[in-house]
Design an enzyme around this catalytic site. Sequence first.
Site, PDB file in Angstrom:
ATOM      1  CB  ALA A   1      -0.926  -0.015   1.205  1.00  0.00           C
TER       2      ALA A   1
ATOM      3  CD  GLN B   1      -3.591  -7.718  -1.778  1.00  0.00           C
ATOM      4  OE1 GLN B   1      -3.481  -6.621  -1.242  1.00  0.00           O
ATOM      5  NE2 GLN B   1      -2.942  -8.788  -1.352  1.00  0.00           N
TER       6      GLN B   1
ATOM      7  CB  CYS C   1      -4.491  -6.510   5.575  1.00  0.00           C
ATOM      8  SG  CYS C   1      -4.133  -4.871   6.240  1.00  0.00           S
TER       9      CYS C   1
ATOM     10  CE  LYS D   1       1.390 -10.676   0.474  1.00  0.00           C
ATOM     11  NZ  LYS D   1       1.090  -9.767   1.570  1.00  0.00           N
TER      12      LYS D   1
ATOM     13  CG  ASN E   1       5.499 -12.197   1.753  1.00  0.00           C
ATOM     14  OD1 ASN E   1       4.636 -11.788   2.526  1.00  0.00           O
ATOM     15  ND2 ASN E   1       6.470 -11.416   1.315  1.00  0.00           N
TER      16      ASN E   1
ATOM     17  NE  ARG F   1       8.759  -5.284   5.609  1.00  0.00           N
ATOM     18  CZ  ARG F   1       8.670  -5.754   6.844  1.00  0.00           C
ATOM     19  NH1 ARG F   1       8.610  -4.916   7.857  1.00  0.00           N
ATOM     20  NH2 ARG F   1       8.641  -7.053   7.060  1.00  0.00           N
TER      21      ARG F   1
HETATM   22  C1  FMN Z   1       3.944  -0.374   3.965  1.00  0.00           C
HETATM   23  C2  FMN Z   1       3.391  -1.741   3.711  1.00  0.00           C
HETATM   24  C3  FMN Z   1       2.245  -1.876   2.926  1.00  0.00           C
HETATM   25  C4  FMN Z   1       1.699  -3.139   2.672  1.00  0.00           C
HETATM   26  N1  FMN Z   1       0.600  -3.251   1.863  1.00  0.00           N
HETATM   27  C5  FMN Z   1       0.103  -4.477   1.564  1.00  0.00           C
HETATM   28  C6  FMN Z   1      -1.010  -4.625   0.690  1.00  0.00           C
HETATM   29  O1  FMN Z   1      -1.556  -3.646   0.141  1.00  0.00           O
HETATM   30  N2  FMN Z   1      -1.453  -5.884   0.448  1.00  0.00           N
HETATM   31  C7  FMN Z   1      -0.866  -6.994   1.019  1.00  0.00           C
HETATM   32  O2  FMN Z   1      -1.292  -8.120   0.762  1.00  0.00           O
HETATM   33  N3  FMN Z   1       0.188  -6.872   1.832  1.00  0.00           N
HETATM   34  C8  FMN Z   1       0.681  -5.659   2.104  1.00  0.00           C
HETATM   35  N4  FMN Z   1       1.790  -5.556   2.909  1.00  0.00           N
HETATM   36  C9  FMN Z   1       2.482  -6.790   3.349  1.00  0.00           C
HETATM   37  C10 FMN Z   1       3.578  -7.196   2.354  1.00  0.00           C
HETATM   38  O3  FMN Z   1       3.050  -7.483   1.080  1.00  0.00           O
HETATM   39  C11 FMN Z   1       4.350  -8.432   2.861  1.00  0.00           C
HETATM   40  O4  FMN Z   1       3.461  -9.500   3.024  1.00  0.00           O
HETATM   41  C12 FMN Z   1       5.068  -8.161   4.183  1.00  0.00           C
HETATM   42  O5  FMN Z   1       5.687  -6.894   4.207  1.00  0.00           O
HETATM   43  C13 FMN Z   1       6.115  -9.257   4.449  1.00  0.00           C
HETATM   44  O6  FMN Z   1       7.104  -9.282   3.446  1.00  0.00           O
HETATM   45  P1  FMN Z   1       8.571  -8.615   3.672  1.00  0.00           P
HETATM   46  O7  FMN Z   1       9.088  -9.180   4.968  1.00  0.00           O
HETATM   47  O8  FMN Z   1       9.346  -9.056   2.449  1.00  0.00           O
HETATM   48  O9  FMN Z   1       8.390  -7.134   3.761  1.00  0.00           O
HETATM   49  C14 FMN Z   1       2.310  -4.301   3.224  1.00  0.00           C
HETATM   50  C15 FMN Z   1       3.460  -4.160   4.025  1.00  0.00           C
HETATM   51  C16 FMN Z   1       3.988  -2.909   4.280  1.00  0.00           C
HETATM   52  C17 FMN Z   1       5.225  -2.798   5.143  1.00  0.00           C
END
Ligand code: FMN
Length: 323
Positions: free
Chosen positions: A29, A81, A111, A149, A210, A235
Amino acid sequence: MRKFCETYLKKLHIGNITTESNVLMAPLAGYTCYPFRIMCRKLGAGLAFTEMVSANGLKFNDKATARLLYTDAAETLKAAQLLGSVPSAFENACKGGYTADYDIIDINMGCPVPNVVKNGEGCALTQDLRLASRIIEACKRSGKVVTVKFRPGMNREKIVVSEFARMCEDSGADMITVHGRTRNMMYDGEPVYEYIAEAKRSVNIPVIANGGIHSEEDAIRMMDNTGADGVMIARFGLEDPMIFAELTGKVTKETRLSLIMGQADMAEKCFDELSAMEHIKKIASYFMKRLPGTKSLKQEMYSCGNLLQLREILVRIFGETEK
Ligand SMILES: Cc1cc2nc3c(=O)[nH]c(=O)nc-3n(C[C@H](O)[C@H](O)[C@H](O)COP(=O)(O)O)c2cc1C
């Protein structure tokens, strides 16, 4: 060191869609708008997802939603999504004009944000398998490829990962992504490989892993320990999108400067100046995370008021580091 591209790189078959790689950019997001998705795909990501968009909100023709789902022919595989809790809203959203160009609908069942969970959306759906199933079936009625997801459960005492994965498959999902952290972990701590491995053992559709991937080594460890079909990076994809080229073995001449300038060019074309600057500043500050001594340049970047100035500052920030 082993190379991901020699050990684990493959195409994914998701319903009737085949991706070039099994390294995916997560929905984020505020970040994964069209320019960012295009950049990740060019660097080797097999798919890049839009940020979550409210299924219910698509009823109202507002500009903000249109911006979130902006795409064009250059995005060869399009994955949107949706977030929500009402099956009919999902069905209408999947059949409606906003998602008409999209090939894949991903359903957000992970989420953890309090307001979302309170509404029965996102991760709350891991507590209601019947409703989650009806949502997947509703999306499938659009004829689109549907992916889900989700997280393994609300907390360690409420792990539902195997039954949830099976429910997704039985309801028609074409792929699942498991974020290996429970809801109460939010975004911190080590993802639990075993939860993802359990999902993989439970279904025949592709399972994407993930959470916590910050390097090629992390991606290989994730694959070694979960048996997953691919990885999704969130991230770290913001911090260093070159990870997609690294994992897929793609040779590229891109540098941080050329990537950020590419973002500026695309954002200028598809957004108004203010939105374009907002996007570029957000991405640039992620790129700067590992650049020491850039605090004052960052302040200058945030206070600059037009695109021309912003481009000049970006050259000063990233040009110096490329030589
Ligand atoms: C700022 C931010 C926004 C996110 N927005 C979404 C989103 O819109 N949809 C979603 O499924 N996950 C969202 N996530 C989760 C990520 O897609 C991911 O599952 C999570 O950060 C773990 O992966 P990572 O450790 O590689 O960051 C968001 C995470 C962060 C930090």
